[in-house]
Design a protein around this motif. Structure first.
Motif, short mmCIF file in Angstrom:
data_model
loop_
_atom_site.label_atom_id
_atom_site.label_comp_id
_atom_site.label_asym_id
_atom_site.label_seq_id
_atom_site.Cartn_x
_atom_site.Cartn_y
_atom_site.Cartn_z
N LEU A 184 0.81 -1.21 0.00
CA LEU A 184 0.00 0.00 0.00
C LEU A 184 0.85 1.27 0.00
O LEU A 184 0.42 2.31 -0.50
N ALA A 185 2.07 1.18 0.55
CA ALA A 185 2.95 2.35 0.60
C ALA A 185 3.85 2.46 -0.62
O ALA A 185 4.65 3.40 -0.72
N SER A 186 3.71 1.55 -1.56
CA SER A 186 4.64 1.48 -2.69
C SER A 186 4.25 2.42 -3.83
O SER A 186 3.07 2.71 -4.04
N PRO A 187 5.24 2.89 -4.59
CA PRO A 187 4.94 3.65 -5.81
C PRO A 187 4.09 2.83 -6.79
O PRO A 187 3.29 3.39 -7.54
N ARG A 188 4.24 1.53 -6.76
CA ARG A 188 3.47 0.64 -7.64
C ARG A 188 1.98 0.82 -7.37
O ARG A 188 1.18 1.00 -8.30
N PHE A 189 1.59 0.79 -6.10
CA PHE A 189 0.18 0.93 -5.76
C PHE A 189 -0.32 2.32 -6.10
O PHE A 189 -1.41 2.49 -6.66
N ALA A 190 0.49 3.34 -5.76
CA ALA A 190 0.09 4.71 -6.06
C ALA A 190 -0.16 4.90 -7.56
O ALA A 190 -1.12 5.58 -7.96
N TYR A 196 -9.41 8.80 -12.27
CA TYR A 196 -9.75 9.22 -13.63
C TYR A 196 -11.23 9.55 -13.70
O TYR A 196 -12.04 8.95 -12.98
N PRO A 197 -11.62 10.46 -14.57
CA PRO A 197 -13.05 10.77 -14.71
C PRO A 197 -13.79 9.64 -15.41
O PRO A 197 -13.19 8.83 -16.12
N GLN A 198 -15.07 9.58 -15.19
CA GLN A 198 -15.91 8.61 -15.88
C GLN A 198 -15.78 8.79 -17.39
O GLN A 198 -15.82 9.93 -17.90
N TRP A 199 -15.62 7.68 -18.12
CA TRP A 199 -15.48 7.75 -19.57
C TRP A 199 -16.85 7.84 -20.23
O TRP A 199 -17.80 7.15 -19.85
N HIS A 200 -16.93 8.71 -21.24
CA HIS A 200 -18.11 8.82 -22.09
C HIS A 200 -17.69 8.72 -23.54
O HIS A 200 -16.58 9.14 -23.91
N GLU A 201 -18.55 8.19 -24.34
CA GLU A 201 -18.29 8.09 -25.78
C GLU A 201 -17.91 9.46 -26.33
O GLU A 201 -18.58 10.45 -26.05
N GLY A 202 -16.81 9.51 -27.08
CA GLY A 202 -16.36 10.76 -27.69
C GLY A 202 -15.33 11.51 -26.85
O GLY A 202 -14.75 12.51 -27.33
N ASP A 203 -15.06 11.06 -25.62
CA ASP A 203 -14.05 11.71 -24.78
C ASP A 203 -12.66 11.54 -25.38
O ASP A 203 -12.37 10.53 -26.06
N ALA A 204 -11.79 12.49 -25.12
CA ALA A 204 -10.39 12.34 -25.51
C ALA A 204 -9.80 11.17 -24.75
O ALA A 204 -10.11 10.94 -23.57
N PRO A 205 -8.95 10.37 -25.40
CA PRO A 205 -8.42 9.17 -24.73
C PRO A 205 -7.51 9.51 -23.55
O PRO A 205 -6.82 10.53 -23.56
N ILE A 206 -7.56 8.65 -22.55
CA ILE A 206 -6.66 8.70 -21.40
C ILE A 206 -5.79 7.46 -21.46
O ILE A 206 -6.30 6.35 -21.66
N PHE A 207 -4.49 7.65 -21.30
CA PHE A 207 -3.57 6.52 -21.46
C PHE A 207 -3.01 6.10 -20.10
O PHE A 207 -2.77 6.91 -19.22
N PHE A 208 -2.81 4.80 -19.98
CA PHE A 208 -2.30 4.21 -18.75
C PHE A 208 -1.16 3.27 -19.08
O PHE A 208 -1.26 2.45 -19.99
N SER A 209 -0.07 3.39 -18.32
CA SER A 209 1.01 2.42 -18.43
C SER A 209 1.63 2.14 -17.07
O SER A 209 2.66 1.49 -16.97
N GLY A 210 1.02 2.66 -16.01
CA GLY A 210 1.52 2.40 -14.67
C GLY A 210 2.65 3.33 -14.26
O GLY A 210 3.00 4.24 -14.97
#
Length: 210
Positions: A184-190, A196-210
């Motif tokens: 829980l204290a790790s950068p990995r968990f953070a 992130y905001p709720q996604w709706h059709e047409g929203d600009a993409p949000i990217f995740f890679s950890g």
């Protein structure tokens, strides 16, 4: 090239598990945050079970969290998470099966007419005692570094602990407590718990890679 799409929900332990696998593999995906009471049509069309997480990679859909982890790590496993004894797979299966059943009936006992909250907590606790014993004398379940089992199981240990944190903290599980707190204290968990905001059709993409 079109990136894979991950339908996720921040606080879901299954979705946490998927994000942990993708982050360890350093794979970039488009993340779409789903609000479970307001599921978008694109998500319902993609997910056979209508549950998060769901990964859409080209024409393929992966609808199980552990399968998403294994798919990601099969492409890139810099930490050697898949280098794990068979006992690790047995611990994951026990967590996903009897432990999770007891956890749900403990945490959400009012949803089950026949649920005895104390009895369900005791059933779940037996698994936690097994994990505490497994962790004796070592930082992670199978040695000095994490393996797939650690990252697949820890989100559910967190969910159990947060159900009644005062009770959990009072239990004589020193190695389990240390293991969870380290996570829980790790950068990995953070990194996997960014809001992130709720996604709706047409929203600009949000990217995740950890």
């Amino acid at each position: 090239m079109t990136l894979p799409i991950l339908y996720s929900f921040r606080r879901c332990p299954y979705a946490m598990r998927a994000r942990l696998g993708l982050a360890s593999a350093d794979l970039r995906v488009e993340l779409r945050e789903v609000v479970l009471r307001d599921k978008p049509a694109a998500f319902l069309a993609a997910s056979p079970s209508a549950t998060v997480p769901c990964l859409k990679a080209g024409d393929s859909v992966i609808d199980e969290s552990l399968d998403i982890m294994c798919w990601a790590l099969a492409q890139n496993d810099p930490e050697g998470l898949l280098d794990m004894p068979q006992d690790g797979h047995a611990l994951i299966a026990a967590t996903d099966g009897p432990f999770k059943t007891a956890l749900d009936r403990y945490k959400y006992h009012t949803r089950y007419d026949d649920a005895d909250r104390e009895a369900e907590r005791a059933k779940a606790s037996a698994h936690l005692e097994t994990l505490n014993t497994q962790l004796t004398g070592q930082d992670w379940l199978f040695g000095p570094t994490p393996r797939l089992a650690d990252l697949a199981i820890l989100p559910f240990i967190r969910q159990f602990a947060m159900t009644d944190k005062t009770w959990f903290d009072a239990q004589d599980w020193p190695d389990l407590h240390r293991w969870l707190e380290t996570f829980l204290a790790s950068p990995r968990f953070a990194a996997i718990m960014t809001k992130y905001p709720q996604w709706h059709e047409g929203d600009a993409p949000i990217f995740f890679s950890g």
